[in-house]
Design a protein around this motif. Structure first.
Motif, short mmCIF file in Angstrom:
data_model
loop_
_atom_site.label_atom_id
_atom_site.label_comp_id
_atom_site.label_asym_id
_atom_site.label_seq_id
_atom_site.Cartn_x
_atom_site.Cartn_y
_atom_site.Cartn_z
N TYR A 1 1.26 -1.19 -0.02
CA TYR A 1 0.00 0.13 -0.20
C TYR A 1 0.52 1.18 0.35
N GLN A 2 2.11 1.71 0.29
CA GLN A 2 3.09 2.04 0.50
C GLN A 2 4.06 2.02 -0.49
N GLU A 3 4.65 3.30 -1.11
CA GLU A 3 5.72 2.51 -1.43
C GLU A 3 7.30 2.05 -1.18
N PRO A 4 7.28 1.30 -1.30
CA PRO A 4 8.74 0.69 -1.11
C PRO A 4 9.98 1.18 -0.32
N LEU A 5 11.24 1.08 0.63
CA LEU A 5 11.92 1.83 0.09
C LEU A 5 13.73 0.92 -0.51
N VAL A 6 13.83 1.58 -1.53
CA VAL A 6 14.53 1.12 -2.82
C VAL A 6 15.53 2.05 -3.34
N THR A 7 16.90 1.83 -2.51
CA THR A 7 17.82 2.87 -2.83
C THR A 7 17.85 2.98 -3.96
N SER A 8 18.61 4.45 -4.63
CA SER A 8 19.34 4.14 -5.99
C SER A 8 19.84 3.67 -6.69
N ASP A 9 20.73 2.93 -5.65
CA ASP A 9 21.77 1.89 -6.20
C ASP A 9 21.24 0.35 -6.39
N PHE A 10 19.89 0.75 -6.30
CA PHE A 10 19.91 -1.04 -6.02
C PHE A 10 19.45 -1.60 -7.42
N ARG A 11 19.96 -3.52 -7.52
CA ARG A 11 19.96 -3.74 -8.80
C ARG A 11 18.36 -4.35 -8.81
N GLY A 12 17.78 -4.46 -9.74
CA GLY A 12 16.78 -5.24 -10.33
C GLY A 12 17.05 -5.96 -11.59
N ALA A 13 16.20 -6.10 -12.76
CA ALA A 13 15.41 -7.15 -13.68
C ALA A 13 16.34 -6.08 -14.88
N ILE A 14 16.93 -6.59 -15.58
CA ILE A 14 17.23 -6.27 -16.60
C ILE A 14 16.44 -5.72 -17.87
N ARG A 15 16.49 -5.33 -18.68
CA ARG A 15 16.01 -4.89 -20.13
C ARG A 15 16.76 -4.99 -21.44
N ILE A 16 16.54 -5.75 -22.41
CA ILE A 16 17.50 -5.54 -23.45
C ILE A 16 16.69 -4.22 -25.01
N ASP A 17 17.64 -3.36 -25.60
CA ASP A 17 16.98 -2.44 -25.84
C ASP A 17 17.97 -3.31 -27.29
N ALA A 18 16.07 -3.65 -28.36
CA ALA A 18 15.66 -4.97 -29.37
C ALA A 18 16.23 -4.01 -30.50
N SER A 19 16.26 -2.17 -30.51
CA SER A 19 16.82 -1.31 -31.36
C SER A 19 18.54 -0.57 -31.37
N LYS A 20 19.05 -1.72 -30.02
CA LYS A 20 20.23 -1.14 -30.07
C LYS A 20 21.79 -2.69 -29.98
N CYS A 21 20.79 -3.56 -30.14
CA CYS A 21 21.37 -4.94 -29.55
C CYS A 21 21.86 -5.19 -30.71
N ILE A 22 22.73 -5.73 -31.14
CA ILE A 22 23.51 -6.58 -32.57
C ILE A 22 23.74 -7.97 -32.63
N GLY A 23 23.04 -8.20 -31.41
CA GLY A 23 23.28 -10.15 -30.75
C GLY A 23 24.58 -10.29 -31.29
N CYS A 24 25.85 -9.60 -30.53
CA CYS A 24 27.38 -10.39 -30.18
C CYS A 24 27.53 -11.82 -29.78
N GLY A 25 26.65 -11.36 -28.89
CA GLY A 25 26.44 -12.48 -27.26
C GLY A 25 27.47 -12.48 -26.40
N ALA A 26 27.95 -11.31 -26.11
CA ALA A 26 28.79 -10.62 -25.23
C ALA A 26 28.22 -11.41 -23.93
N CYS A 27 27.06 -10.51 -23.40
CA CYS A 27 25.99 -10.75 -22.34
C CYS A 27 25.69 -12.10 -22.45
N VAL A 28 25.42 -12.53 -23.02
CA VAL A 28 25.43 -14.17 -22.97
C VAL A 28 26.37 -14.84 -22.40
#
Ligand code: SF4
Ligand code: SF4
Length: 170
Positions: free
Chosen positions: A26-53
């Motif tokens: 019911y209230q916003e949780p305490l998430v700090t600015s350096d908190f790490r959550g899920a990632i997103r891949i921007d398909a318009s930028k990705c070149i498919g090099c596989g380095a992240c994999v």
């Protein structure tokens, strides 16, 4: 040695500290600015090099390959939110977010797909790398479009033929 507090002592400590929890959700949780959550891949930028994999410790990122397509599959259920993929991506296509509310009753929501078309070798026609990667290489390096559009096997065969011709004095 750890001393277990008596209930009355606990009440004193709690009243001194004040409230340390929030009424989530019911209230916003305490998430700090350096908190790490899920990632997103921007398909318009990705070149498919596989380095992240390659950099992903728990294999939350996987390469699914076929002659026509190369797919990067992200499974958030396996992600440990280390953001190594963010660090290694050469084109900054991976974005780290502060998202952590990931529970779902649809398993497909846990997967994200970035789909690439294969580049076709101008010699043998077979699929190799990705079209985006070939474009990236020709744009960023001295490799000409002519050579960039050749698959590694054809390039190797040509070099070996050239060496053989030279040795044979042809
Ligand atoms: S944040 Fe870490 S675990 Fe998650 S996909 Fe990226 S490299 Fe893999
Ligand atoms: S490292 Fe970046 S460019 Fe390469 S496959 Fe991963 S997201 Fe795409």
């Amino acid at each position: 040695m750890v001393r277990v507090l008596k209930p009355v002592e606990l009440i004193v400590v709690a009243s001194e500290k004040g409230r340390v929890t929030v009424k989530y959700p019911y209230q916003e949780p305490l998430v700090t600015s350096d908190f790490r959550g899920a990632i997103r891949i921007d398909a318009s930028k990705c070149i498919g090099c596989g380095a992240c994999v390659k950099a992903c410790p728990p294999n939350a990122l996987e390469l699914l390959e076929s002659p026509e397509r190369l797919v990067i599959r992200y499974f958030v259920g396996r992600c440990i939110f280390c953001w190594r993929c963010v660090d290694v991506c050469p084109v900054k296509a991976v974005v780290g977010t502060r998202e952590f509310e990931l529970a779902t009753d649809r398993v497909e929501d846990l997967f994200n797909y970035t789909v690439h078309r294969r580049a076709e070798c101008r010699e043998c026609g077979s699929g190799f790398a990705t079209r985006r990667m070939v474009e990236y290489v020709t744009e960023k390096s001295a490799v000409s479009e002519y050579y960039a559009n050749e698959c590694p096997e054809c390039r190797k065969a040509k070099i070996l033929n050239a060496v053989a011709r030279r040795r044979g004095g042809v």
